[in-house]
Scaffold this motif. Structure first.
Motif, PDB file in Angstrom:
ATOM      1  N   HIS A   1       4.350  -4.578   3.398  1.00 22.96           N
ATOM      2  CA  HIS A   1       2.574  -5.012   3.084  1.00 22.96           C
ATOM      3  C   HIS A   1       2.405  -4.522   2.076  1.00 22.96           C
ATOM      4  O   HIS A   1       2.156  -3.770   1.756  1.00 22.96           O
ATOM      5  N   PRO A   2       3.658  -4.513   0.677  1.00 22.10           N
ATOM      6  CA  PRO A   2       2.367  -4.130  -0.728  1.00 22.10           C
ATOM      7  C   PRO A   2       2.223  -4.828  -1.318  1.00 22.10           C
ATOM      8  O   PRO A   2       0.885  -4.494  -1.963  1.00 22.10           O
ATOM      9  N   GLU A   3       1.788  -6.070  -0.464  1.00 25.77           N
ATOM     10  CA  GLU A   3       0.157  -6.659  -1.680  1.00 25.77           C
ATOM     11  C   GLU A   3      -1.205  -6.264  -0.940  1.00 25.77           C
ATOM     12  O   GLU A   3      -2.333  -6.566  -1.139  1.00 25.77           O
ATOM     13  N   SER A   4      -1.062  -5.253   0.110  1.00 17.56           N
ATOM     14  CA  SER A   4      -2.384  -4.510   0.702  1.00 17.56           C
ATOM     15  C   SER A   4      -2.763  -3.787   0.105  1.00 17.56           C
ATOM     16  O   SER A   4      -2.163  -2.891   0.500  1.00 17.56           O
ATOM     17  N   VAL A   5      -4.328  -3.370   0.400  1.00 18.62           N
ATOM     18  CA  VAL A   5      -4.855  -2.240  -1.102  1.00 18.62           C
ATOM     19  C   VAL A   5      -4.466  -0.921   0.200  1.00 18.62           C
ATOM     20  O   VAL A   5      -5.476  -2.038   1.486  1.00 18.62           O
ATOM     21  N   ILE A   6      -4.521   0.111   0.582  1.00 12.17           N
ATOM     22  CA  ILE A   6      -4.595   0.789   1.425  1.00 12.17           C
ATOM     23  C   ILE A   6      -6.280   1.927   0.862  1.00 12.17           C
ATOM     24  O   ILE A   6      -6.124   2.209  -0.168  1.00 12.17           O
ATOM     25  N   THR A  15      -5.590   4.448  10.005  1.00 10.69           N
ATOM     26  CA  THR A  15      -6.069   2.434  10.310  1.00 10.69           C
ATOM     27  C   THR A  15      -4.758   2.292   8.963  1.00 10.69           C
ATOM     28  O   THR A  15      -4.472   1.597   8.369  1.00 10.69           O
ATOM     29  N   SER A  16      -4.017   3.147   7.750  1.00 13.64           N
ATOM     30  CA  SER A  16      -3.595   2.968   6.868  1.00 13.64           C
ATOM     31  C   SER A  16      -2.659   2.654   7.019  1.00 13.64           C
ATOM     32  O   SER A  16      -1.849   1.429   6.439  1.00 13.64           O
ATOM     33  N   SER A  17      -1.791   2.234   8.075  1.00 13.34           N
ATOM     34  CA  SER A  17       0.118   2.511   8.790  1.00 13.34           C
ATOM     35  C   SER A  17       0.699   3.768   7.668  1.00 13.34           C
ATOM     36  O   SER A  17       1.994   3.292   8.155  1.00 13.34           O
ATOM     37  N   ILE A  18       0.401   4.374   6.847  1.00 13.79           N
ATOM     38  CA  ILE A  18       1.120   5.489   6.661  1.00 13.79           C
ATOM     39  C   ILE A  18       1.103   6.598   8.057  1.00 13.79           C
ATOM     40  O   ILE A  18      -0.397   6.431   9.156  1.00 13.79           O
ATOM     41  N   ILE A  19       2.466   7.116   8.607  1.00 18.29           N
ATOM     42  CA  ILE A  19       2.507   7.737   9.676  1.00 18.29           C
ATOM     43  C   ILE A  19       3.266   9.553   9.333  1.00 18.29           C
ATOM     44  O   ILE A  19       3.306   8.930   8.014  1.00 18.29           O
ATOM     45  N   ASP A  20       3.193   9.461  10.182  1.00 22.90           N
ATOM     46  CA  ASP A  20       4.050  11.525   9.827  1.00 22.90           C
ATOM     47  C   ASP A  20       5.829  11.143   9.844  1.00 22.90           C
ATOM     48  O   ASP A  20       6.125  11.018  11.307  1.00 22.90           O
ATOM     49  N   SER A  21       6.021  10.802   8.902  1.00 18.71           N
ATOM     50  CA  SER A  21       7.837  10.539   8.759  1.00 18.71           C
ATOM     51  C   SER A  21       7.994  12.340   9.395  1.00 18.71           C
ATOM     52  O   SER A  21       7.606  13.546   9.436  1.00 18.71           O
ATOM     53  N   GLN A  22       9.558  11.874  10.205  1.00 16.22           N
ATOM     54  CA  GLN A  22       9.900  13.849   9.999  1.00 16.22           C
ATOM     55  C   GLN A  22       9.946  14.354   9.120  1.00 16.22           C
ATOM     56  O   GLN A  22      10.483  15.901   9.582  1.00 16.22           O
ATOM     57  N   LYS A  23      10.468  13.895   8.053  1.00 14.45           N
ATOM     58  CA  LYS A  23      10.574  14.770   6.933  1.00 14.45           C
ATOM     59  C   LYS A  23       9.223  15.025   6.852  1.00 14.45           C
ATOM     60  O   LYS A  23       9.342  16.836   6.298  1.00 14.45           O
ATOM     61  N   SER A  47       4.145   2.014   9.216  1.00 16.99           N
ATOM     62  CA  SER A  47       4.295   1.816  10.747  1.00 16.99           C
ATOM     63  C   SER A  47       4.987   0.162  10.456  1.00 16.99           C
ATOM     64  O   SER A  47       4.357   0.026   8.845  1.00 16.99           O
ATOM     65  N   SER A  48       4.845  -0.911  11.077  1.00 15.79           N
ATOM     66  CA  SER A  48       5.428  -2.445  10.445  1.00 15.79           C
ATOM     67  C   SER A  48       3.927  -2.679  11.043  1.00 15.79           C
ATOM     68  O   SER A  48       3.646  -4.190  10.090  1.00 15.79           O
ATOM     69  N   SER A  49       2.511  -2.068  11.294  1.00 11.50           N
ATOM     70  CA  SER A  49       1.387  -2.921  10.907  1.00 11.50           C
ATOM     71  C   SER A  49       0.444  -2.829   9.648  1.00 11.50           C
ATOM     72  O   SER A  49       0.911  -1.858   8.821  1.00 11.50           O
ATOM     73  N   LYS A  50      -0.261  -3.753   9.190  1.00 11.12           N
ATOM     74  CA  LYS A  50      -0.767  -4.400   7.926  1.00 11.12           C
ATOM     75  C   LYS A  50      -1.394  -3.107   8.097  1.00 11.12           C
ATOM     76  O   LYS A  50      -3.040  -2.636   9.055  1.00 11.12           O
ATOM     77  N   PRO A  51      -2.331  -2.705   6.573  1.00 13.90           N
ATOM     78  CA  PRO A  51      -3.467  -1.776   6.320  1.00 13.90           C
ATOM     79  C   PRO A  51      -4.771  -2.151   7.018  1.00 13.90           C
ATOM     80  O   PRO A  51      -4.603  -3.436   6.533  1.00 13.90           O
ATOM     81  N   GLY A  52      -4.915  -1.086   7.913  1.00 16.00           N
ATOM     82  CA  GLY A  52      -6.372  -1.358   8.330  1.00 16.00           C
ATOM     83  C   GLY A  52      -6.327  -2.172   9.535  1.00 16.00           C
ATOM     84  O   GLY A  52      -7.736  -2.310  10.649  1.00 16.00           O
TER      85      GLY A  52
END
Length: 221
Positions: A1-6, A15-23, A47-52
């Motif tokens: 979702h590169p067009e979506s503002v976080i 709810t930002s769609s940013i999750i904890d990667s293993q790294k 995640s695959s969800s749209k931010p928000g």
């Protein structure tokens, strides 16, 4: 979702769609000083969800809040916490153990390989602002007494017990009306049918939790 503002609100409410990667998680546990943009440059950081659109608990989101605060103000996050929360409330807390007033109360932690008092005291912030992400999400050292003082601010419209205003009433109302919450979740059934704002945390063998009833004005840490 590169067009979506976080937004920062999305980061705070997970709810930002940013999750904890293993790294990111491995870097957090090892105390690595790797730059936060490197930890985000992976497909499994999102995640695959749209931010928000969807709740997903994320330590990385909270870490980003700290980076934003530092870049926006030009001050280290621990200093900001002291200026805006700890010092006005007169409490002894810090994201760096070496900045505590009463260091004799510091406890050794025994989980996940242990975290001695000496190790806690020797921890330092990253020299570059915006890169102290591992301190922000899980490194607060505070007593239960001072922790409940902070939690109680939500039960008193943003005002501390001594009358110091830390948050506007509008901000608190927004935080409490959000179904996800800004750093907490709403739980019903802990005591009767009351709704409690709760938050849990654990790190290196330390386990903490608070539950407050904003309407009744009481709670526990």
């Amino acid at each position: 979702h590169p067009e979506s503002v976080i937004t920062p609100a999305m980061l705070m409410s997970h709810t930002s769609s940013i999750i904890d990667s293993q790294k990111f998680l491995s870097s957090r546990l090892s105390g690595s000083s790797e730059r936060i943009e490197n930890l985000l440059g992976r497909n499994d950081s999102f995640s695959s969800s749209k931010p928000g659109a969807e709740f997903s608990y994320s330590n990385c989101s909270v870490a980003l809040i700290g980076s934003i605060c530092e870049k926006a103000t030009g001050k280290a996050f621990d200093a900001l916490a002291h200026d805006y929360v700890f010092n006005p409330m007169g409490i002894d807390a810090s994201y760096l153990a070496s900045n505590l007033q009463n260091q004799s109360l510091l406890a050794e932690l025994y989980g996940m390989g242990g975290y001695s008092i000496e190790q806690q005291m020797s921890q330092t912030a990253h020299s570059e602002l915006g890169q102290t992400h591992h301190l922000v999400q899980g490194n607060l050292t505070i007593s239960a007494k001072d922790y409940i003082s902070i939690a109680a601010v939500l039960s008193n419209g943003g005002v501390a017990a001594d009358g110091t205003r830390l948050l506007s009433k509008e901000s608190v109302d927004k935080m409490l009306s959000d179904p996800v919450g800004f750093g907490f979740t709403n739980n019903e059934g802990l005591v009767g049918n009351k709704v409690f704002c709760t938050h849990t945390g654990s790190n290196f063998g330390m386990f903490s939790s608070y539950a407050i009833d904003p309407e009744g004005g009481f709670g526990v840490v």
